[in-house]
Design a protein around this motif. Structure first.
Motif, PDB file in Angstrom:
ATOM      1  N   GLY A  89     -35.510 -28.157 -18.235  1.00 16.01           N
ATOM      2  CA  GLY A  89     -35.496 -28.081 -16.786  1.00 16.01           C
ATOM      3  C   GLY A  89     -34.203 -28.598 -16.195  1.00 16.01           C
ATOM      4  N   GLU A  90     -34.014 -28.296 -14.922  1.00 17.33           N
ATOM      5  CA  GLU A  90     -32.868 -28.781 -14.170  1.00 17.33           C
ATOM      6  C   GLU A  90     -33.308 -29.035 -12.726  1.00 17.33           C
ATOM      7  N   TRP A  91     -32.678 -30.009 -12.119  1.00 15.79           N
ATOM      8  CA  TRP A  91     -32.886 -30.324 -10.711  1.00 15.79           C
ATOM      9  C   TRP A  91     -31.523 -30.416 -10.057  1.00 15.79           C
ATOM     10  N   VAL A  92     -31.386 -29.888  -8.846  1.00 15.65           N
ATOM     11  CA  VAL A  92     -30.100 -29.960  -8.158  1.00 15.65           C
ATOM     12  C   VAL A  92     -30.325 -30.308  -6.690  1.00 15.65           C
ATOM     13  N   ASN A  93     -29.395 -31.066  -6.139  1.00  8.66           N
ATOM     14  CA  ASN A  93     -29.404 -31.352  -4.711  1.00  8.66           C
ATOM     15  C   ASN A  93     -27.960 -31.305  -4.216  1.00  8.66           C
ATOM     16  N   LEU A  94     -27.724 -30.551  -3.158  1.00  8.60           N
ATOM     17  CA  LEU A  94     -26.385 -30.382  -2.589  1.00  8.60           C
ATOM     18  C   LEU A  94     -26.399 -30.830  -1.138  1.00  8.60           C
ATOM     19  N   GLN A  95     -25.472 -31.695  -0.790  1.00  5.16           N
ATOM     20  CA  GLN A  95     -25.360 -32.139   0.599  1.00  5.16           C
ATOM     21  C   GLN A  95     -23.933 -31.922   1.113  1.00  5.16           C
ATOM     22  N   GLU A  96     -22.974 -32.668   0.584  1.00  3.16           N
ATOM     23  CA  GLU A  96     -21.604 -32.568   1.088  1.00  3.16           C
ATOM     24  C   GLU A  96     -21.020 -31.167   0.850  1.00  3.16           C
ATOM     25  N   SER A  97     -21.240 -30.600  -0.320  1.00  2.00           N
ATOM     26  CA  SER A  97     -20.708 -29.261  -0.596  1.00  2.00           C
ATOM     27  C   SER A  97     -21.355 -28.222   0.311  1.00  2.00           C
ATOM     28  N   TRP A  98     -22.640 -28.408   0.619  1.00  2.00           N
ATOM     29  CA  TRP A  98     -23.345 -27.499   1.522  1.00  2.00           C
ATOM     30  C   TRP A  98     -22.791 -27.632   2.938  1.00  2.00           C
ATOM     31  N   GLN A  99     -22.507 -28.843   3.368  1.00  2.00           N
ATOM     32  CA  GLN A  99     -21.927 -29.041   4.692  1.00  2.00           C
ATOM     33  C   GLN A  99     -20.533 -28.436   4.793  1.00  2.00           C
ATOM     34  N   GLU A 100     -19.787 -28.464   3.697  1.00  2.00           N
ATOM     35  CA  GLU A 100     -18.461 -27.821   3.682  1.00  2.00           C
ATOM     36  C   GLU A 100     -18.598 -26.322   3.959  1.00  2.00           C
ATOM     37  N   VAL A 101     -19.627 -25.701   3.410  1.00  4.93           N
ATOM     38  CA  VAL A 101     -19.862 -24.276   3.648  1.00  4.93           C
ATOM     39  C   VAL A 101     -20.256 -24.036   5.101  1.00  4.93           C
ATOM     40  N   LEU A 102     -21.179 -24.845   5.615  1.00  8.62           N
ATOM     41  CA  LEU A 102     -21.679 -24.653   6.981  1.00  8.62           C
ATOM     42  C   LEU A 102     -20.615 -24.953   8.034  1.00  8.62           C
ATOM     43  N   ASN A 103     -19.717 -25.866   7.741  1.00 13.31           N
ATOM     44  CA  ASN A 103     -18.690 -26.226   8.716  1.00 13.31           C
ATOM     45  C   ASN A 103     -17.660 -25.119   8.915  1.00 13.31           C
ATOM     46  N   ARG A 104     -17.631 -24.182   8.008  1.00 12.01           N
ATOM     47  CA  ARG A 104     -16.617 -23.129   8.075  1.00 12.01           C
ATOM     48  C   ARG A 104     -17.089 -21.863   8.783  1.00 12.01           C
ATOM     49  N   ARG A 105     -18.393 -21.734   8.988  1.00 12.96           N
ATOM     50  CA  ARG A 105     -18.910 -20.536   9.659  1.00 12.96           C
ATOM     51  C   ARG A 105     -20.282 -20.844  10.233  1.00 12.96           C
ATOM     52  N   ASP A 106     -20.552 -20.308  11.421  1.00  9.78           N
ATOM     53  CA  ASP A 106     -21.821 -20.562  12.101  1.00  9.78           C
ATOM     54  C   ASP A 106     -22.832 -19.496  11.685  1.00  9.78           C
ATOM     55  N   TYR A 107     -23.589 -19.781  10.654  1.00  9.77           N
ATOM     56  CA  TYR A 107     -24.549 -18.819  10.127  1.00  9.77           C
ATOM     57  C   TYR A 107     -25.856 -18.851  10.915  1.00  9.77           C
ATOM     58  N   PRO A 108     -26.488 -17.693  11.142  1.00 11.43           N
ATOM     59  CA  PRO A 108     -27.844 -17.684  11.708  1.00 11.43           C
ATOM     60  C   PRO A 108     -28.780 -18.475  10.803  1.00 11.43           C
ATOM     61  N   GLN A 109     -29.790 -19.092  11.391  1.00 11.45           N
ATOM     62  CA  GLN A 109     -30.655 -20.011  10.642  1.00 11.45           C
ATOM     63  C   GLN A 109     -31.282 -19.377   9.409  1.00 11.45           C
ATOM     64  N   ALA A 110     -31.879 -18.183   9.556  1.00 13.43           N
ATOM     65  CA  ALA A 110     -32.553 -17.554   8.422  1.00 13.43           C
ATOM     66  C   ALA A 110     -31.566 -17.234   7.308  1.00 13.43           C
ATOM     67  N   LEU A 111     -30.391 -16.741   7.684  1.00  8.52           N
ATOM     68  CA  LEU A 111     -29.360 -16.423   6.691  1.00  8.52           C
ATOM     69  C   LEU A 111     -28.849 -17.698   6.046  1.00  8.52           C
ATOM     70  N   ARG A 112     -28.656 -18.721   6.856  1.00  9.86           N
ATOM     71  CA  ARG A 112     -28.190 -20.008   6.328  1.00  9.86           C
ATOM     72  C   ARG A 112     -29.115 -20.523   5.239  1.00  9.86           C
ATOM     73  N   ASN A 113     -30.400 -20.459   5.466  1.00 10.13           N
ATOM     74  CA  ASN A 113     -31.348 -20.994   4.488  1.00 10.13           C
ATOM     75  C   ASN A 113     -31.303 -20.233   3.173  1.00 10.13           C
ATOM     76  N   VAL A 114     -31.229 -18.903   3.248  1.00 13.61           N
ATOM     77  CA  VAL A 114     -31.186 -18.113   2.012  1.00 13.61           C
ATOM     78  C   VAL A 114     -29.861 -18.321   1.276  1.00 13.61           C
ATOM     79  N   LEU A 115     -28.752 -18.411   2.024  1.00 10.16           N
ATOM     80  CA  LEU A 115     -27.458 -18.672   1.381  1.00 10.16           C
ATOM     81  C   LEU A 115     -27.478 -20.031   0.690  1.00 10.16           C
ATOM     82  N   GLY A 116     -28.118 -21.024   1.328  1.00  7.22           N
ATOM     83  CA  GLY A 116     -28.237 -22.333   0.692  1.00  7.22           C
ATOM     84  C   GLY A 116     -29.042 -22.259  -0.593  1.00  7.22           C
ATOM     85  N   GLU A 117     -30.155 -21.535  -0.564  1.00  9.16           N
ATOM     86  CA  GLU A 117     -30.959 -21.367  -1.779  1.00  9.16           C
ATOM     87  C   GLU A 117     -30.145 -20.702  -2.875  1.00  9.16           C
ATOM     88  N   MET A 118     -29.340 -19.731  -2.491  1.00  8.09           N
ATOM     89  CA  MET A 118     -28.509 -19.019  -3.456  1.00  8.09           C
ATOM     90  C   MET A 118     -27.457 -19.948  -4.066  1.00  8.09           C
TER      91      MET A 118
END
Length: 295
Positions: free
Chosen positions: A18-47
């Motif tokens: 198994g593996e477990w992952v948690n992303l915070q700072e790297s995810w914020q780096e992505v979000l800070n660069r483009r204003d994604y719609p909420q639904a798209l943002r969530n799926v991109l984060g999952e990806m």
């Protein structure tokens, strides 16, 4: 919670990893660069979380690129994860997307491609599968079932703060152990199936795994730190302009006054004026004419 971390684990009493992952700072780096719609943002984060999990699974020296294309409102989602533990992600969309839009609403009958580029390999490996269901995890589970014939379960969740994922995969077993292996897989995957999005997003790996598998023998490996990084550079943009040719580059300068190239991953803008372009092609010609230059 430790930020941007991947934790691998195995079961001593079952042929399951198994593996477990948690992303915070790297995810914020992505979000800070483009204003994604909420639904798209969530799926991109999952990806993004899924790419980190899969890269750790294949253990490559190179990079893994996960890409979804469709003719729906979201035309492209792309995540890159490298063996240097770096991540970057982007998405392109062309319509308003409702906050509660599902994966099907956004992508329709799209396809998921997973490309593995191994350093030194002549050709990259690529697997392609159609999007299935309203969860990215369902498509990924189907991908593993078809490409590797290994039972796999994936749980993914994302919000505006962080991304989290849990990955379980049944390992090959001897023929005379298959009945026990199937029982182990059923038991452990059922236990993992009780996980909630809140638990996945808020609990440390040790706490989460103890809560899910407190009667199992779970062995954790050293965590891996992950971080956002983009491979774009001014030199790479220069190489792209050189490929256009001087005539086309000069035409753009004459029309626009400058050449501006923006990296879609990090939103960094590179600007070349008339002097920059002239210098670029003068250097290119000098390099080609130098007999000591290696090609």
């Amino acid at each position: 919670m430790k930020s941007d971390c991947l934790q691998r684990f195995i079961f001593d009493n079952a042929a399951i990893r198994g593996e477990w992952v948690n992303l915070q700072e790297s995810w914020q780096e992505v979000l800070n660069r483009r204003d994604y719609p909420q639904a798209l943002r969530n799926v991109l984060g999952e990806m993004m979380g899924a790419a980190a999990l899969l890269t750790a699974t294949v253990k490559i020296t190179g990079r893994l690129v996960m890409q979804v294309r469709s003719e729906g409102p979201v035309s492209l989602m792309m995540v890159e994860c490298t063996s240097k533990n770096t991540l970057r992600a982007l998405a392109q969309w062309n319509d308003d997307i409702a906050d509660d839009a599902s994966l099907t609403d956004m992508m329709g009958g799209g396809t998921l491609a997973i490309t593995i580029e191994q350093e030194g390999a002549k050709q990259p490996y690529q697997g392609v599968v159609s999007l299935q269901g309203d969860k990215l995890s369902e498509t990924l589970e189907s991908y593993f079932e078809n490409s590797e014939q290994l039972a796999t379960k994936i749980w993914l969740s994302a919000n505006e703060h962080n991304v989290a994922g849990l990955f379980l995969q049944q390992l090959p077993s001897e023929e005379n152990q298959q009945v026990d292996a199937e029982e182990d897989w059923f038991r452990i995957s059922q236990l993992a199936g009780t996980i909630t999005d809140e638990e996945l997003l808020t609990l440390e790996s040790e706490t989460l795994l103890h809560r899910l598998f407190n009667e199992e023998q779970v062995r954790l490996f050293e965590p891996t730190d992950l971080h956002f990084s983009c491979t774009c550079s001014r030199q790479r943009v220069e190489e792209t302009i050189a490929m256009l040719g001087q005539e086309e580059a000069d035409d753009i300068i004459a029309t626009e006054g400058e050449i501006e190239v923006a990296c879609e991953f990090c939103n960094q803008h590179y600007i070349f004026d008339k002097v920059d372009v002239a210098k670029l092609f003068n250097n290119t010609v000098a390099s080609l004419s130098d007999p000591n230059t290696l090609h």
